[in-house]
Design an enzyme around this catalytic site. Structure first.
Site, PDB file in Angstrom:
ATOM      1  N   ASP A  17       0.806   7.876  -6.919  1.00  0.00           N
ATOM      2  CA  ASP A  17       0.606   7.194  -8.196  1.00  0.00           C
ATOM      3  C   ASP A  17       0.624   5.676  -8.016  1.00  0.00           C
ATOM      4  O   ASP A  17       1.292   5.161  -7.111  1.00  0.00           O
ATOM      5  CB  ASP A  17       1.704   7.626  -9.184  1.00  0.00           C
ATOM      6  CG  ASP A  17       1.349   7.266 -10.620  1.00  0.00           C
ATOM      7  OD1 ASP A  17       0.151   7.094 -10.924  1.00  0.00           O
ATOM      8  OD2 ASP A  17       2.277   7.154 -11.441  1.00  0.00           O
ATOM      9  N   ASN A  19      -2.401   3.586  -8.242  1.00  0.00           N
ATOM     10  CA  ASN A  19      -3.671   2.975  -7.814  1.00  0.00           C
ATOM     11  C   ASN A  19      -4.218   2.000  -8.860  1.00  0.00           C
ATOM     12  O   ASN A  19      -4.689   0.907  -8.532  1.00  0.00           O
ATOM     13  CB  ASN A  19      -4.739   4.048  -7.590  1.00  0.00           C
ATOM     14  CG  ASN A  19      -4.410   4.974  -6.445  1.00  0.00           C
ATOM     15  OD1 ASN A  19      -3.503   4.698  -5.676  1.00  0.00           O
ATOM     16  ND2 ASN A  19      -5.148   6.065  -6.338  1.00  0.00           N
ATOM     17  N   GLY A  20      -4.186   2.440 -10.115  1.00  0.00           N
ATOM     18  CA  GLY A  20      -4.750   1.621 -11.192  1.00  0.00           C
ATOM     19  C   GLY A  20      -4.004   0.305 -11.337  1.00  0.00           C
ATOM     20  O   GLY A  20      -4.617  -0.770 -11.432  1.00  0.00           O
ATOM     21  N   TRP A  22      -2.183  -1.177  -9.092  1.00  0.00           N
ATOM     22  CA  TRP A  22      -2.394  -1.982  -7.881  1.00  0.00           C
ATOM     23  C   TRP A  22      -3.663  -2.823  -8.043  1.00  0.00           C
ATOM     24  O   TRP A  22      -3.690  -4.008  -7.740  1.00  0.00           O
ATOM     25  CB  TRP A  22      -2.521  -1.047  -6.674  1.00  0.00           C
ATOM     26  CG  TRP A  22      -2.632  -1.729  -5.343  1.00  0.00           C
ATOM     27  CD1 TRP A  22      -1.605  -2.029  -4.493  1.00  0.00           C
ATOM     28  CD2 TRP A  22      -3.836  -2.194  -4.705  1.00  0.00           C
ATOM     29  NE1 TRP A  22      -2.089  -2.648  -3.368  1.00  0.00           N
ATOM     30  CE2 TRP A  22      -3.456  -2.769  -3.476  1.00  0.00           C
ATOM     31  CE3 TRP A  22      -5.179  -2.181  -5.059  1.00  0.00           C
ATOM     32  CZ2 TRP A  22      -4.381  -3.326  -2.598  1.00  0.00           C
ATOM     33  CZ3 TRP A  22      -6.100  -2.746  -4.180  1.00  0.00           C
ATOM     34  CH2 TRP A  22      -5.692  -3.307  -2.961  1.00  0.00           C
ATOM     35  N   HIS A  34      -8.230   3.249  -6.392  1.00  0.00           N
ATOM     36  CA  HIS A  34      -8.379   4.614  -5.861  1.00  0.00           C
ATOM     37  C   HIS A  34      -8.988   4.567  -4.452  1.00  0.00           C
ATOM     38  O   HIS A  34      -8.590   5.302  -3.561  1.00  0.00           O
ATOM     39  CB  HIS A  34      -9.276   5.462  -6.777  1.00  0.00           C
ATOM     40  CG  HIS A  34      -8.721   5.666  -8.159  1.00  0.00           C
ATOM     41  ND1 HIS A  34      -7.404   5.989  -8.380  1.00  0.00           N
ATOM     42  CD2 HIS A  34      -9.286   5.592  -9.391  1.00  0.00           C
ATOM     43  CE1 HIS A  34      -7.192   6.107  -9.692  1.00  0.00           C
ATOM     44  NE2 HIS A  34      -8.318   5.856 -10.323  1.00  0.00           N
ATOM     45  N   SER A  62      -4.805  15.688 -11.461  1.00  0.00           N
ATOM     46  CA  SER A  62      -4.058  16.692 -12.230  1.00  0.00           C
ATOM     47  C   SER A  62      -4.953  17.326 -13.280  1.00  0.00           C
ATOM     48  O   SER A  62      -6.009  16.780 -13.634  1.00  0.00           O
ATOM     49  CB  SER A  62      -2.846  16.045 -12.908  1.00  0.00           C
ATOM     50  OG  SER A  62      -3.257  15.313 -14.044  1.00  0.00           O
ATOM     51  N   TRP A  66      -8.381  14.796 -16.641  1.00  0.00           N
ATOM     52  CA  TRP A  66      -9.690  14.823 -17.328  1.00  0.00           C
ATOM     53  C   TRP A  66      -9.664  13.972 -18.582  1.00  0.00           C
ATOM     54  O   TRP A  66     -10.726  13.619 -19.107  1.00  0.00           O
ATOM     55  CB  TRP A  66     -10.058  16.256 -17.734  1.00  0.00           C
ATOM     56  CG  TRP A  66     -10.241  17.202 -16.592  1.00  0.00           C
ATOM     57  CD1 TRP A  66      -9.389  18.205 -16.240  1.00  0.00           C
ATOM     58  CD2 TRP A  66     -11.320  17.247 -15.652  1.00  0.00           C
ATOM     59  NE1 TRP A  66      -9.875  18.871 -15.135  1.00  0.00           N
ATOM     60  CE2 TRP A  66     -11.059  18.315 -14.760  1.00  0.00           C
ATOM     61  CE3 TRP A  66     -12.487  16.485 -15.471  1.00  0.00           C
ATOM     62  CZ2 TRP A  66     -11.909  18.644 -13.703  1.00  0.00           C
ATOM     63  CZ3 TRP A  66     -13.340  16.822 -14.410  1.00  0.00           C
ATOM     64  CH2 TRP A  66     -13.054  17.871 -13.549  1.00  0.00           C
ATOM     65  N   ARG A  68      -8.905  10.992 -18.790  1.00  0.00           N
ATOM     66  CA  ARG A  68      -9.211   9.585 -18.474  1.00  0.00           C
ATOM     67  C   ARG A  68     -10.645   9.244 -18.869  1.00  0.00           C
ATOM     68  O   ARG A  68     -11.468  10.141 -19.069  1.00  0.00           O
ATOM     69  CB  ARG A  68      -9.008   9.357 -16.977  1.00  0.00           C
ATOM     70  CG  ARG A  68      -7.553   9.514 -16.624  1.00  0.00           C
ATOM     71  CD  ARG A  68      -7.259   9.002 -15.254  1.00  0.00           C
ATOM     72  NE  ARG A  68      -5.816   9.076 -15.032  1.00  0.00           N
ATOM     73  CZ  ARG A  68      -5.161   8.410 -14.112  1.00  0.00           C
ATOM     74  NH1 ARG A  68      -5.816   7.619 -13.289  1.00  0.00           N
ATOM     75  NH2 ARG A  68      -3.869   8.525 -13.990  1.00  0.00           N
ATOM     76  N   LEU A 128      -1.280  19.977  11.628  1.00  0.00           N
ATOM     77  CA  LEU A 128      -0.761  19.666  10.293  1.00  0.00           C
ATOM     78  C   LEU A 128      -1.626  20.430   9.294  1.00  0.00           C
ATOM     79  O   LEU A 128      -2.843  20.439   9.416  1.00  0.00           O
ATOM     80  CB  LEU A 128      -0.872  18.150  10.035  1.00  0.00           C
ATOM     81  CG  LEU A 128      -0.579  17.643   8.622  1.00  0.00           C
ATOM     82  CD1 LEU A 128       0.909  17.746   8.301  1.00  0.00           C
ATOM     83  CD2 LEU A 128      -1.019  16.180   8.462  1.00  0.00           C
ATOM     84  N   ILE A 196       7.563  14.402 -12.905  1.00  0.00           N
ATOM     85  CA  ILE A 196       6.858  15.363 -12.061  1.00  0.00           C
ATOM     86  C   ILE A 196       5.375  15.449 -12.452  1.00  0.00           C
ATOM     87  O   ILE A 196       4.528  15.783 -11.618  1.00  0.00           O
ATOM     88  CB  ILE A 196       7.510  16.776 -12.178  1.00  0.00           C
ATOM     89  CG1 ILE A 196       9.038  16.714 -11.954  1.00  0.00           C
ATOM     90  CG2 ILE A 196       6.863  17.776 -11.228  1.00  0.00           C
ATOM     91  CD1 ILE A 196       9.499  16.268 -10.596  1.00  0.00           C
ATOM     92  N   SER A 197       5.054  15.157 -13.715  1.00  0.00           N
ATOM     93  CA  SER A 197       3.663  15.200 -14.200  1.00  0.00           C
ATOM     94  C   SER A 197       2.943  16.508 -13.854  1.00  0.00           C
ATOM     95  O   SER A 197       1.778  16.492 -13.450  1.00  0.00           O
ATOM     96  CB  SER A 197       2.866  13.996 -13.683  1.00  0.00           C
ATOM     97  OG  SER A 197       3.445  12.793 -14.147  1.00  0.00           O
TER      98      SER A 197
HETATM   99  C1  IPE Z   1      -0.059  12.131 -11.627  1.00  0.00           C
HETATM  100  O1  IPE Z   1      -0.318  10.795 -11.931  1.00  0.00           O
HETATM  101  C2  IPE Z   1      -1.279  12.777 -11.073  1.00  0.00           C
HETATM  102  C3  IPE Z   1      -1.750  12.279  -9.788  1.00  0.00           C
HETATM  103  C4  IPE Z   1      -1.181  11.413  -9.016  1.00  0.00           C
HETATM  104  C5  IPE Z   1      -2.980  12.853  -9.340  1.00  0.00           C
HETATM  105  P1  IPE Z   1      -0.644  10.319 -13.416  1.00  0.00           P
HETATM  106  O2  IPE Z   1      -0.793   8.856 -13.352  1.00  0.00           O
HETATM  107  O3  IPE Z   1      -1.780  11.083 -13.958  1.00  0.00           O
HETATM  108  O4  IPE Z   1       0.684  10.736 -14.196  1.00  0.00           O
HETATM  109  P2  IPE Z   1       1.201  10.313 -15.649  1.00  0.00           P
HETATM  110  O5  IPE Z   1       0.098  10.602 -16.603  1.00  0.00           O
HETATM  111  O6  IPE Z   1       1.508   8.866 -15.604  1.00  0.00           O
HETATM  112  O7  IPE Z   1       2.423  11.136 -15.855  1.00  0.00           O
HETATM  113  C1  IPE Z   2      -2.921   7.827  -9.267  1.00  0.00           C
HETATM  114  O1  IPE Z   2      -3.007   6.504  -9.643  1.00  0.00           O
HETATM  115  C2  IPE Z   2      -4.261   8.425  -8.932  1.00  0.00           C
HETATM  116  C3  IPE Z   2      -4.735   9.450  -9.875  1.00  0.00           C
HETATM  117  C4  IPE Z   2      -4.097   9.905 -10.914  1.00  0.00           C
HETATM  118  C5  IPE Z   2      -6.060   9.978  -9.610  1.00  0.00           C
HETATM  119  P1  IPE Z   2      -3.234   6.101 -11.144  1.00  0.00           P
HETATM  120  O2  IPE Z   2      -4.695   6.016 -11.394  1.00  0.00           O
HETATM  121  O3  IPE Z   2      -2.490   7.012 -12.057  1.00  0.00           O
HETATM  122  O4  IPE Z   2      -2.609   4.658 -11.190  1.00  0.00           O
HETATM  123  P2  IPE Z   2      -1.747   4.016 -12.343  1.00  0.00           P
HETATM  124  O5  IPE Z   2      -0.589   4.936 -12.616  1.00  0.00           O
HETATM  125  O6  IPE Z   2      -2.649   3.892 -13.534  1.00  0.00           O
HETATM  126  O7  IPE Z   2      -1.330   2.700 -11.803  1.00  0.00           O
HETATM  127 MG    MG Z   3      -0.637   6.974 -12.859  1.00  0.00          MG
END
Ligand code: IPE
Ligand code: IPE
Ligand code: MG
Length: 250
Positions: A17, A19-20, A22, A34, A62, A66, A68, A128, A196-197
């Site tokens: 978690d 990426n966005g 960052w 990403h 997850s 979808w 997003r 692995l 845990i999401s």
């Molecule tokens: C959890 O991250 C899913 C993945 C890392 C693929 P999210 O960013 O979607 O989780 P929430 O929505 O903040 O709980």
């Molecule tokens: C996790 O990073 C990657 C995926 C859920 C695909 P995010 O995209 O959730 O990044 P943040 O939480 O918005 O920073």
């Molecule tokens: Mg996230």
């Protein structure tokens, strides 16, 4: 790393978690985060291989993702495709088996075909076993296990009774069990959130949880080793007392 061999987790599961955030901090579009995250995946695979971790599960998408914006979802699909295309051969060469868990039937046909191809290409990997959780939800996994079990009972002409859905029976039908993957020993979530999401719900019943503020694109070898070192200092009791565990390990 100064960890004894027996303190290395066999199975590490990671919620990648952050990426966005960052990317946003650097005034880049979220999708750039990403993209950089793929470099972390590569670094973590190498680090796991280096210290003898046997199983690695990465949460890539997850069942809730979808929700997003459409362009972010489609950028993620393209990224999965290009990462698989770019990495397939080197995974196979390095003895890394790649499997997917989740309902991938919702993905574009081309991506589904690529996934099947890479799973087949890497199936003999012994160093692995990595599984990518894609369109995965922990609740979905439990529900599909129950559906498969009841279907199996029906097909074999057995009556469904209250004993049909034992823990042992249900867990036989979880996606991870189908791949012979043991429950995670260490659960890591990057990006600062402590939740845990809907990742592996059943399977993390006794995993050690490790949360770090480091955003996924910054999570590399040293960060993984820090998590493993933290894990190695913990006493896993599985319901027993600390003294019992010490006696058992003596
Ligand atoms: C959890 O991250 C899913 C993945 C890392 C693929 P999210 O960013 O979607 O989780 P929430 O929505 O903040 O709980
Ligand atoms: C996790 O990073 C990657 C995926 C859920 C695909 P995010 O995209 O959730 O990044 P943040 O939480 O918005 O920073
Ligand atoms: Mg996230």
């Amino acid at each position: 790393m100064s960890t004894e061999k027996n303190k290395i987790p066999r199975h590490v599961a990671i919620v990648m978690d952050g990426n966005g955030r960052w990317a946003k901090k650097r005034h880049f579009p979220r999708t750039y985060g990403h993209k950089k995250g793929v470099d972390s995946v590569r670094a973590v695979i190498r680090a796991c291989d280096e210290i003898g971790i046997e199983y690695l599960t990465l949460f890539a998408f997850s069942s809730e993702n979808w929700k997003r914006p459409e362009d972010e979802v489609s950028a993620l699909m393209s990224l999965f495709m290009s990462a698989l295309e770019a990495e397939a051969k080197s995974l196979a060469k390095n003895g890394i088996r790649l499997s997917f868990i989740g309902d991938i039937s919702a993905f574009p046909d081309k991506l589904q075909a690529k996934i099947a191809q890479v799973e087949k290409l890497t199936v003999d990997g012994k160093n692995l076993h990595m599984q990518i959780a894609a369109n995965y939800g922990g609740r979905w996994d439990i529900a599909q296990a129950a559906a498969k079990l009841s279907q199996e009972l029906q097909q074999s002409g057995q009556d469904i009774s209250v004993d049909s859905f034992s823990e042992a029976k249900l867990s036989e039908h979880l996606t991870t069990t189908k791949l012979n993957i043991p429950d995670p020993d260490l659960f890591i979530r990057t990006g600062g959130e402590q939740r845990i999401s809907n990742f592996l719900l059943w399977q993390i019943a006794y995993a050690e949880l490790y949360f770090t503020d480091v955003l996924w694109p910054d999570f590399r070898r040293d960060e993984l080793f820090a998590a493993v070192e933290d894990y190695s200092r913990r006493q896993r009791r599985f319901g027993m007392t600390g003294d019992q565990v010490e006696e058992k390990n003596a």
